[in-house]
Design an enzyme around this catalytic site. Structure first.
Site, mmCIF file in Angstrom:
data_model
loop_
_atom_site.group_PDB
_atom_site.id
_atom_site.type_symbol
_atom_site.label_atom_id
_atom_site.label_comp_id
_atom_site.label_asym_id
_atom_site.label_seq_id
_atom_site.Cartn_x
_atom_site.Cartn_y
_atom_site.Cartn_z
ATOM 1 C CG ASP A 114 -1.877 -0.989 1.219
ATOM 2 O OD1 ASP A 114 -2.241 -1.617 -0.027
ATOM 3 O OD2 ASP A 114 -2.543 -1.750 2.234
ATOM 4 C CB THR A 142 6.635 1.064 10.756
ATOM 5 O OG1 THR A 142 6.112 0.316 9.675
ATOM 6 C CG2 THR A 142 7.392 2.297 10.217
ATOM 7 N N GLY A 199 4.293 -3.283 13.589
ATOM 8 C CA GLY A 199 2.959 -3.637 13.548
ATOM 9 C C GLY A 199 2.522 -3.219 12.278
#
Length: 154
Positions: free
Chosen positions: A95, A128, A130
């Site tokens: 995404d 990053t 999670g």
């Protein structure tokens, strides 16, 4: 209106039958769309060129995981690979790739630079934890490390 599609299966096929501005299939989806065996890079590049030539997408960005991505338009084709990073999570990397490319194209940047922004954004998302996406500072730093190379046609 410019439509950007990042989906798979029947919805991806249906969108490309109508024609879209940009689509982001992965290698498996490219194989399914083209009906060709796309095991090697040259075949993937040819299949992407054919889909664009058929008017199914103005910009086709094929994601290839750690191998980077291939972007194809009627007039150009580029490949870029991500710089090596330590991966904390791959959630949202695709995404982020699409978002980086879309923003660059909306700002009028070249397809080559849009690919570099996409790779930088997707790679930054790997940094990053999670479900966090990417951070602007990481994207900007990684952008300077991403090189896009033109793909020569046979």
């Amino acid at each position: 209106m410019r439509v950007v599609v990042d989906t798979n299966g029947p919805p991806l096929r249906a969108a490309l039958e109508e024609g879209v501005f940009m689509a982001k299939p992965n290698r498996r989806e490219l194989r399914d769309l083209s009906g060709a065996s796309v095991e090697d890079f040259a075949t993937q590049a040819a299949a992407a060129r054919e889909l664009v030539a058929q008017g199914r997408a103005e910009v086709l960005a094929v994601s290839m995981g750690a191998d980077g991505a291939l972007v194809t338009t009627r007039t150009a084709q580029f490949r870029a690979t991500p710089p090596p990073v330590r991966t904390y999570s791959s959630v949202g990397a695709g995404d982020s790739f699409v978002a980086g490319m879309t923003l660059a194209l909306a700002r009028g940047q070249s397809t080559e630079d849009a690919l570099r922004w996409g790779i930088a954004s997707g790679t930054a998302a790997l940094l990053t934890q999670g479900t966090d996406l990417c951070y602007r500072a990481d994207v900007e730093r990684l952008f300077t490390q991403v090189k896009a190379e033109p793909v020569s046609r046979p």
